[in-house]
Design a protein around this motif. Structure first.
Motif, short mmCIF file in Angstrom:
data_model
loop_
_atom_site.label_atom_id
_atom_site.label_comp_id
_atom_site.label_asym_id
_atom_site.label_seq_id
_atom_site.Cartn_x
_atom_site.Cartn_y
_atom_site.Cartn_z
N UNK A 254 0.87 -1.32 0.07
CA UNK A 254 -0.02 -0.09 0.30
C UNK A 254 1.03 1.36 -0.05
N UNK A 255 1.97 1.32 0.66
CA UNK A 255 2.93 2.32 0.80
C UNK A 255 3.60 2.43 -0.59
N UNK A 256 3.79 1.51 -1.11
CA UNK A 256 4.55 1.54 -2.55
C UNK A 256 3.64 2.24 -3.34
N UNK A 257 2.32 1.94 -3.45
CA UNK A 257 1.39 2.53 -4.20
C UNK A 257 0.89 3.86 -3.90
N UNK A 258 0.88 4.20 -2.72
CA UNK A 258 0.76 5.66 -2.27
C UNK A 258 1.79 6.33 -2.86
N UNK A 259 2.98 6.01 -2.60
CA UNK A 259 4.30 6.76 -3.09
C UNK A 259 4.33 7.08 -4.41
N UNK A 260 3.62 5.71 -5.20
CA UNK A 260 3.89 6.02 -6.72
C UNK A 260 2.91 7.00 -7.42
#
Length: 327
Positions: A254-260
């Motif tokens: 989820x963090x990876x998606x948020x940052x992207x």
């Protein structure tokens, strides 16, 4: 000198009872706005809490300040468990824990002058002994946030959005707090004003040793002001790390998606970066999925994710992740 924890949140839960119609009678079901959230904040530091709208960020801040009575868990402030304190017991501590609200127009009484808005808490907490002393203190606070003395006699509608937020900051500072919850304090402001408010908060923290819980969905501002960051999804914290560690070595899907999804100023880097698109809608906190709350939208989900909730575990250097597949 060892860092000192000012606020320690342990397994915090905040459920709101929601009434609905059953087949035979009305039933009450819990809306799990905050479900088993834990983190701590070092004195003089800023803990950034980030996540999409509706994830429970604001509820965490309001529950910490006892604007809501926690359903479960502990809130330990300066070594004292304030969770079950009565209003009388909490009153002397209340002035140390303040809040800057998201929308300054709705958080300031339109019928009161700035002098009354900032001065009333001073009188209630008996921090001033006369109206003259109150007026002098109000003018001092206005100067601290970059406003003029004659602004004290005006009403909120006579100010711009950025000025109104400065008034909100001055009101929070009036009681000499040690800890402030900043609930999306720049989201209602023009981009050109946001940096000014962030700089004021940074300067005040340096001068007064303030500790902040900074709630926002703005990833760039969270990175700029925070020392440590927690990522929330559907009432849970899924990842916590020091700010640069999180932004450079994010581990949770989820963090990876948020940052992207965060905008990148450099067009070449932006063109080379790959956006991680999440499929499906955010589940309802009235009926969350079994196991991991993120599994219904996660590209790495397995049967284990549906069976049990992942624990928030340290993967090294104080970097905490709640994921069965990323550890």
């Amino acid at each position: 000198m060892q860092d000192r924890v000012l606020l320690d949140v342990q397994h915090l839960k905040m459920y709101f009872p929601i009434s609905g119609n059953g087949l035979l009678h009305r039933k009450t079901v819990p809306l799990k706005a905050v479900d088993d959230v834990s983190f701590s904040i070092i004195e003089g530091h800023t803990f950034g809490l980030v996540g999409e709208s509706g994830c429970g960020k604001t509820t965490v801040g309001r529950t910490i300040l006892k604007l809501y009575e926690a359903t479960g868990g502990k809130i330990v402030y300066d070594g004292r468990d304030i969770t079950a304190m009565t209003e009388k017991e909490y009153f002397p501590i209340r002035r140390e824990m303040q809040m800057i609200f998201q929308d300054p127009m709705t958080s300031l009484d339109p019928r009161q002058t700035v002098n009354e808005i900032i001065g009333r808490p001073l009188m209630l907490q008996k921090l001033v002994s006369s109206k003259k002393e109150r007026d002098e203190r109000v003018q001092e606070l206005l100067h601290m946030v970059g406003l003029k003395k004659d602004h004290a006699n005006r009403y909120p509608h006579e100010f711009s959005g950025g000025q109104r937020q400065r008034i909100g900051i001055a009101r929070a500072l009036g009681l000499n707090p040690r800890f402030i919850v900043c609930d999306e304090p720049i989201s209602a402001l023009d981009v050109s004003i946001q940096a000014q408010v962030i700089n004021i908060l940074g300067d005040l923290q340096e001068k007064m040793g303030l500790t902040y819980l900074f709630i926002s969905h703005d990833l760039s501002m969270i990175r700029h002001i925070s020392h440590r960051v927690g990522v929330m999804y559907l009432g849970h914290i899924v990842e916590v790390a020091d700010v640069e560690e999180l932004y450079t070595s994010m581990r949770h899907p989820y963090t990876q998606s948020l940052m992207s999804a965060a905008p990148i100023a450099d067009p070449e880097i932006a063109a080379a970066s790959k956006r991680i698109i999440l499929e499906g809608a955010v589940p309802s906190p009235l009926n969350p999925p079994s196991g991991c709350p993120f599994r219904t939208r996660c590209r790495f989900a397995t049967d284990t994710c549906a069976d049990r909730m992942p624990e928030l575990k340290d993967v090294g250097g104080g970097h905490l992740v709640a994921c069965h597949n990323m550890l």
